[in-house]
Design a protein around this motif. Structure first.
Motif, PDB file in Angstrom:
ATOM      1  N   GLY A  36      43.691  47.238  48.582  1.00  0.00           N
ATOM      2  CA  GLY A  36      42.724  46.528  49.424  1.00  0.00           C
ATOM      3  C   GLY A  36      42.486  45.130  48.896  1.00  0.00           C
ATOM      4  O   GLY A  36      42.302  44.928  47.702  1.00  0.00           O
ATOM      5  N   CYS A  37      42.479  44.171  49.816  1.00  0.00           N
ATOM      6  CA  CYS A  37      42.365  42.764  49.404  1.00  0.00           C
ATOM      7  C   CYS A  37      40.893  42.348  49.424  1.00  0.00           C
ATOM      8  O   CYS A  37      40.294  42.223  50.495  1.00  0.00           O
ATOM      9  CB  CYS A  37      43.182  41.890  50.366  1.00  0.00           C
ATOM     10  SG  CYS A  37      43.070  40.138  49.967  1.00  0.00           S
ATOM     11  N   ASN A  38      40.338  42.125  48.260  1.00  0.00           N
ATOM     12  CA  ASN A  38      38.925  41.733  48.185  1.00  0.00           C
ATOM     13  C   ASN A  38      38.681  40.278  48.561  1.00  0.00           C
ATOM     14  O   ASN A  38      37.532  39.845  48.656  1.00  0.00           O
ATOM     15  CB  ASN A  38      38.364  42.046  46.798  1.00  0.00           C
ATOM     16  CG  ASN A  38      37.839  43.476  46.722  1.00  0.00           C
ATOM     17  OD1 ASN A  38      37.490  44.051  47.764  1.00  0.00           O
ATOM     18  ND2 ASN A  38      37.782  44.058  45.547  1.00  0.00           N
ATOM     19  N   THR A  64      42.274  32.272  51.189  1.00  0.00           N
ATOM     20  CA  THR A  64      43.738  32.417  51.140  1.00  0.00           C
ATOM     21  C   THR A  64      44.165  33.134  49.856  1.00  0.00           C
ATOM     22  O   THR A  64      43.415  33.203  48.879  1.00  0.00           O
ATOM     23  CB  THR A  64      44.441  31.044  51.210  1.00  0.00           C
ATOM     24  OG1 THR A  64      43.900  30.218  50.174  1.00  0.00           O
ATOM     25  CG2 THR A  64      44.233  30.382  52.560  1.00  0.00           C
ATOM     26  N   CYS A  65      45.380  33.649  49.920  1.00  0.00           N
ATOM     27  CA  CYS A  65      45.920  34.526  48.874  1.00  0.00           C
ATOM     28  C   CYS A  65      45.857  33.885  47.489  1.00  0.00           C
ATOM     29  O   CYS A  65      46.234  32.722  47.310  1.00  0.00           O
ATOM     30  CB  CYS A  65      47.368  34.857  49.226  1.00  0.00           C
ATOM     31  SG  CYS A  65      48.174  35.874  48.006  1.00  0.00           S
ATOM     32  N   ARG A  66      45.401  34.665  46.522  1.00  0.00           N
ATOM     33  CA  ARG A  66      45.365  34.147  45.153  1.00  0.00           C
ATOM     34  C   ARG A  66      46.335  34.918  44.236  1.00  0.00           C
ATOM     35  O   ARG A  66      46.175  34.948  43.027  1.00  0.00           O
ATOM     36  CB  ARG A  66      43.948  34.131  44.604  1.00  0.00           C
ATOM     37  CG  ARG A  66      43.293  35.464  44.472  1.00  0.00           C
ATOM     38  CD  ARG A  66      41.909  35.366  43.856  1.00  0.00           C
ATOM     39  NE  ARG A  66      41.324  36.691  43.748  1.00  0.00           N
ATOM     40  CZ  ARG A  66      41.522  37.505  42.721  1.00  0.00           C
ATOM     41  NH1 ARG A  66      42.286  37.141  41.719  1.00  0.00           N
ATOM     42  NH2 ARG A  66      40.960  38.708  42.699  1.00  0.00           N
ATOM     43  N   LEU A  67      47.330  35.602  44.825  1.00  0.00           N
ATOM     44  CA  LEU A  67      48.469  36.149  44.088  1.00  0.00           C
ATOM     45  C   LEU A  67      48.098  37.227  43.077  1.00  0.00           C
ATOM     46  O   LEU A  67      48.696  37.326  42.009  1.00  0.00           O
ATOM     47  CB  LEU A  67      49.215  35.019  43.350  1.00  0.00           C
ATOM     48  CG  LEU A  67      49.664  33.833  44.188  1.00  0.00           C
ATOM     49  CD1 LEU A  67      50.381  32.788  43.330  1.00  0.00           C
ATOM     50  CD2 LEU A  67      50.592  34.291  45.307  1.00  0.00           C
ATOM     51  N   CYS A  68      47.116  38.061  43.409  1.00  0.00           N
ATOM     52  CA  CYS A  68      46.634  39.027  42.414  1.00  0.00           C
ATOM     53  C   CYS A  68      47.383  40.356  42.427  1.00  0.00           C
ATOM     54  O   CYS A  68      47.121  41.226  41.585  1.00  0.00           O
ATOM     55  CB  CYS A  68      45.144  39.278  42.620  1.00  0.00           C
ATOM     56  SG  CYS A  68      44.786  40.084  44.203  1.00  0.00           S
ATOM     57  N   GLY A  69      48.282  40.569  43.392  1.00  0.00           N
ATOM     58  CA  GLY A  69      49.083  41.803  43.402  1.00  0.00           C
ATOM     59  C   GLY A  69      48.275  43.057  43.752  1.00  0.00           C
ATOM     60  O   GLY A  69      48.684  44.162  43.412  1.00  0.00           O
ATOM     61  N   GLU A  70      47.153  42.876  44.416  1.00  0.00           N
ATOM     62  CA  GLU A  70      46.283  44.031  44.684  1.00  0.00           C
ATOM     63  C   GLU A  70      46.346  44.492  46.143  1.00  0.00           C
ATOM     64  O   GLU A  70      45.487  45.245  46.598  1.00  0.00           O
ATOM     65  CB  GLU A  70      44.836  43.680  44.293  1.00  0.00           C
ATOM     66  CG  GLU A  70      44.706  43.424  42.802  1.00  0.00           C
ATOM     67  CD  GLU A  70      43.324  42.953  42.363  1.00  0.00           C
ATOM     68  OE1 GLU A  70      42.420  42.864  43.222  1.00  0.00           O
ATOM     69  OE2 GLU A  70      43.164  42.675  41.168  1.00  0.00           O
ATOM     70  N   CYS A  71      47.365  44.045  46.879  1.00  0.00           N
ATOM     71  CA  CYS A  71      47.420  44.323  48.330  1.00  0.00           C
ATOM     72  C   CYS A  71      47.348  45.826  48.622  1.00  0.00           C
ATOM     73  O   CYS A  71      46.800  46.220  49.656  1.00  0.00           O
ATOM     74  CB  CYS A  71      48.710  43.773  48.944  1.00  0.00           C
ATOM     75  SG  CYS A  71      49.160  42.127  48.390  1.00  0.00           S
ATOM     76  N   ASN A  72      47.914  46.677  47.759  1.00  0.00           N
ATOM     77  CA  ASN A  72      47.947  48.118  48.047  1.00  0.00           C
ATOM     78  C   ASN A  72      46.655  48.849  47.696  1.00  0.00           C
ATOM     79  O   ASN A  72      46.530  50.045  47.944  1.00  0.00           O
ATOM     80  CB  ASN A  72      49.105  48.797  47.294  1.00  0.00           C
ATOM     81  CG  ASN A  72      50.452  48.453  47.878  1.00  0.00           C
ATOM     82  OD1 ASN A  72      51.471  48.565  47.201  1.00  0.00           O
ATOM     83  ND2 ASN A  72      50.490  48.020  49.129  1.00  0.00           N
TER      84      ASN A  72
END
Ligand SMILES: Cc1cc2nc3c(=O)[nH]c(=O)nc-3n(C[C@H](O)[C@H](O)[C@H](O)COP(=O)(O)OP(=O)(O)OC[C@H]3O[C@@H](n4cnc5c(N)ncnc54)[C@H](O)[C@@H]3O)c2cc1C
Ligand code: SF4
Length: 805
Positions: free
Chosen positions: A224-226, A214-222
């Protein structure tokens, strides 16, 4: 061997029920729906697959993260830089879902306009309604499972930018909400949200066989989500499609399509080899596949480019091809150094914390019948959203600000010098802290994204075989003024300073939401395809992606693209069930004779640009009579003529060249781009000793009505004195519709709209001589061959003794 000595590859011709080109929001939905219904489906995706953990994070990985086949780079980001704007789309299994910001919003009910006048002329028209789409929105949401950001849940409650957006909207009296995001915040639907928890997979598992968290709020969606927290298409639709037997092929790039003589379609494609020692891009063999039904879902640029490149094989394809392009009103700005309303101290918005987008502010449309907020003038509707970025971008923000903050940088240097002089080992940490100003700039500055109903007045065309876009922000000036006013108000409501993106200094934008190019319409004049994506005149050929949008979606478009594809698949399957075959089923035995095409060789091309001026009379039908009419109005044209392959040009008796450019006349509503044009340079004339320069140019007027300009220079044998007037004067007529080569030669077939004459002046001719360009091998020889051909033809017509000896 191919003509250039490269090896050609022999592969058995393959037959499938359905070929889906592209695996983004349209292609993935189509693959799953059609495979689930029992059809044999192949998906060809030019990019590679990206399991969690494989997205680029280091500078070395980032350097290869771009789609640039000419350099052997087949990465995720396909960046386009057109004359008046820039654009980014994705290339990979899952298309845009790999790098999108997860927002899944429905297009507003009133924005499905039936026929609405546009600010600069023409109209926007959607052949579907919100009610038509609602069941399909529901269906897509059941798979992608979007949910609003869980701002009140412990662990997810500390995302300052989401709260800041709400505060700003409240202060301005604007509508605010947390939009549905296709992100897993909880291990499964209905469970309690929690950071970094393993996600429970559906029965079909995921095609990467990877564990998701689940999402860990890293702001990297654009980028690619590792973590695999995004419910992207590879985890959802494509994994399900594979479970139903769909064959997902990455590294497969489709180049051209054509109807097959035995029904269905033939598709030429390349296999891109991402290995560093793979064959160079210009030596890759072309293979061919046959399918009964062909779904184009390669995105706005991919699908429009494919159709434009294949146009000559698709007779009668709608005049609307290439039209209705828009950037969905995208614009980026910044709220800089936001402050607390009470004590004016810096107020944290922490843009790197949270998914890239958490919040939405809606700008009403005149069509909504609502009151407008004081901060936005009336107009076409739009949306504002917070932007986020990975933490490392925060460092870049601080570094970029240093040169402008000379005082801070100077103090840092002085402290360092002093510490060095007195030998103070602790001074570096203290002065570094001062240098970064506590990171206040990056912590209190927030990217803001605007989008909305801009004007779909853009046109996609081919230039030298490459896609180009004629669209600028000028036609949507009202939209951008309105959205910027609202973005400024939001920045100020946050106590910050408003800053445009540097691009805006040149009135440029970067759109990540391109729409149109192969629009749907109520009829063939209005659209390339019908409201179910089926291309007019070509049964079994479908457009199921953002290219089919007849205008801006206004909100983030992915959900609408997916819902329209779902609706198109329902219709396709209904037609199949009722026995309406797309094409006679003609499977090819696997040991059938091999069909091999040449490799894509590098041809030598020639290009030059001519500018012509003259006049025309609307309503006249005879160019000669029009020359004396008092109702004459100016007519201008600038055309770039391209000969893609000098060998083919010289070998063919009609000597065809492509023509791109524009025609300008008041009766057309101003300057209109040529969407498809051909010129026969010294083709056969009326008798064996005549030659003909024949122009056939497709365009649309400002109401979207199709027009064809036909110009013919009839070159009859004559003395040298006739050379200049005969070769530089082009009598022409403007006809109703888009007429094929045969149609425009048939007297009385089409209604004549106008007649006139275009001429090349002596200065324009001299300028034209400076515009000659060549590409490919042996540039000088290519140019000499073209000019040799030209002079030979002139000598033949105007006499060898009198012309150049
Ligand atoms: C940074 C970013 C953020 C975004 N955020 C959002 C958001 O939050 N919400 C939203 O709704 N939208 C968002 N979008 C837009 C959204 O991604 C697109 O609208 C959507 O992906 C369009 O879907 P599509 O099916 O038309 O094409 P795409 O999803 O672009 O898929 C097309 C696929 O076709 C492949 N392809 C192209 N040419 C060929 C060929 N010749 N042969 C084989 N394959 C080919 C491409 O590689 C690509 O994978 C964002 C886009 C970007 C870039
Ligand atoms: S914020 Fe990070 S973990 Fe969450 S969806 Fe985006 S990239 Fe994935």
């Amino acid at each position: 061997m191919g003509r250039d000595g490269t090896a050609t590859e022999h592969t058995a011709t393959e037959h499938v029920d359905v070929l889906v080109v592209g695996s983004g929001f349209g292609g993935s939905v189509a693959a799953e729906r059609l495979a689930q219904a029992g059809l044999g489906v192949v998906v060809m995706e030019r990019g590679r697959d990206y399991p969690p953990g494989s997205f680029a994070r280091t500078p070395a990985q980032a350097a290869r993260a771009f789609w640039a086949p000419e350099t052997g780079s087949y990465g995720l980001f396909d960046v386009w830089s057109f004359r008046h704007f820039d654009s980014v789309v994705a290339s990979g299994l899952g298309g845009g879902s790999l790098i999108y910001a997860n927002v899944l919003l429905r297009k507003d009910e009133h924005w499905f306009v039936e026929r609405q006048q546009l600010p600069g002329g023409g109209y926007e028209s959607w052949p579907v309604t919100r009610a038509d789409l609602d069941p399909h929105y529901d269906a897509v949401e059941r798979v992608l499972n979007p949910t609003p950001y869980p701002l009140e849940h412990p662990g997810y409650d500390d995302v300052p930018k989401a709260r800041a957006m709400r505060t700003a909207a409240d202060r301005l009296g604007l509508e605010h909400f947390l939009p549905p995001l296709a992100v897993s915040f909880a291990p499964e639907p209905g469970a309690r949200p929690g950071i970094g928890l393993p996600i429970v997979e559906p029965d079909h598992g995921n095609l990467h066989g990877a564990t998701r968290r689940t999402c860990r709020l890293c702001g990297e969606c654009n980028i690619g989500c590792n973590e695999g927290a995004k419910n992207s298409l590879d985890f959802t639709y494509l994994s399900a499609a594979r479970g139903h037997g769909a064959d997902l092929r990455t590294g497969h790039e489709v180049r051209t399509i054509r109807p097959s003589a035995r029904g269905g379609y033939e598709v030429d494609y390349l296999r891109r080899d991402p290995a560093p020692d793979g064959p160079p891009a210009d030596c890759v063999p072309v293979r061919t596949l046959h399918c009964d039904r062909l779904v184009l879902a390669a995105g706005t640029y991919g699908t429009s480019g494919l159709l434009l490149r294949s146009r000559r094989h698709l007779p009668g394809i709608g005049a609307a091809l290439g039209t209705r392009f828009s950037g969905n009103g995208d614009i980026l700005s910044f709220a800089v150094r936001t402050k607390d309303a009470h004590d004016a101290r810096p107020s944290s918005v922490a843009p790197s914390r949270g998914p890239v987008i958490t919040s939405t502010i809606r700008l009403p449309d005149d069509l909504d019948g609502q009151d407008h907020s004081g901060c936005v003038p009336p107009g076409r509707g739009g949306y504002l959203q917070d932007g986020g970025y990975p933490a490392f971008v925060g460092w870049l923000v601080e570094a970029a600000a240093l040169p402008r903050d000379a005082g801070r940088a100077g103090r840092f240097l002085l402290r360092q010098l002093a510490a060095h002089a007195v030998g103070d080992p602790d001074a570096t940490a203290a002065s570094l802290t001062g240098l970064l100003d506590d990171g206040v700039l990056s912590d209190t500055s927030l990217p803001l994204l605007g989008m909305g109903r801009d004007t779909p007045d853009g046109v996609l065309v081919l230039r030298r075989g490459t896609l180009d876009a004629e669209w600028s922000t000028a036609g949507s000036a009202q939209h951008y003024a309105r959205v910027r006013a609202a973005l400024r108000a939001v920045s100020e409501a946050l106590g910050g300073r408003y800053a445009d993106s540097p691009h805006w200094l040149l009135k440029r934008v970067i759109t990540v939401h391109p729409c149109g190019g192969a629009p749907m319409g109520r009829n063939q004049r209005e659209g390339v395809c019908d409201a179910f994506g089926e291309v007019y005149g070509h049964p079994g050929l479908y457009v199921m992606d953002a290219a089919a949008m007849p205008g801006p979606v206004g909100t983030n478009p992915a959900l609408t693209v997916a819902a329209l594809a779902d609706r198109a698949c329902t219709r396709l399957l209904e037609k199949r069930a009722s026995g309406e075959a797309a094409s006679p089923d003609a499977p090819v035995p696997s040991d059938a004779p091999v069909r091999v095409l040449d490799t894509y060789t590098q041809h030598s091309s020639v290009q030059f640009t001519e500018t012509m001026t003259g006049d025309c009379v609307m309503g006249a039908s005879d160019p000669r009579a029009a020359r004396r009419s008092p109702a004459r109005e100016p007519l201008r044209a600038r055309l770039t003529l391209t000969i893609d392959d000098i060998d083919e040009f010289l070998a063919r008796p009609d000597h065809p060249a492509r023509a791109d450019g524009w025609i300008e006349a008041r009766g057309l509503g101003g300057r209109r781009p040529v969407t498809d044009g051909e010129v026969h340079v010294f083709g056969r004339g009326r008798t064996p000793d005549h030659r003909e320069l024949r122009y056939r140019l497709f365009l649309t007027d400002d109401t979207g009505t199709a027009r064809t300009l036909i110009g013919v220079k009839d070159l009859a044998p004559a003395g040298l004195g006739r050379l200049w007037p005969a070769t530089t004067t082009l009598p022409c007529v403007l006809l109703e519709g888009h007429l094929s080569a045969n149609e425009d030669r048939t007297e009385g077939m089409a209604d004549i709209v106008a007649a006139g004459t275009l001429r090349i002046s002596p200065p324009a001719f001299l300028r034209q001589l400076t515009t000659f360009r060549t590409t490919g091998p042996r540039a000088a020889a290519t140019l000499a061959r073209f000019h040799g051909f030209f002079l030979d033809e002139l000598r033949r017509i105007y006499g060898p003794a009198r012309l150049l000896g």
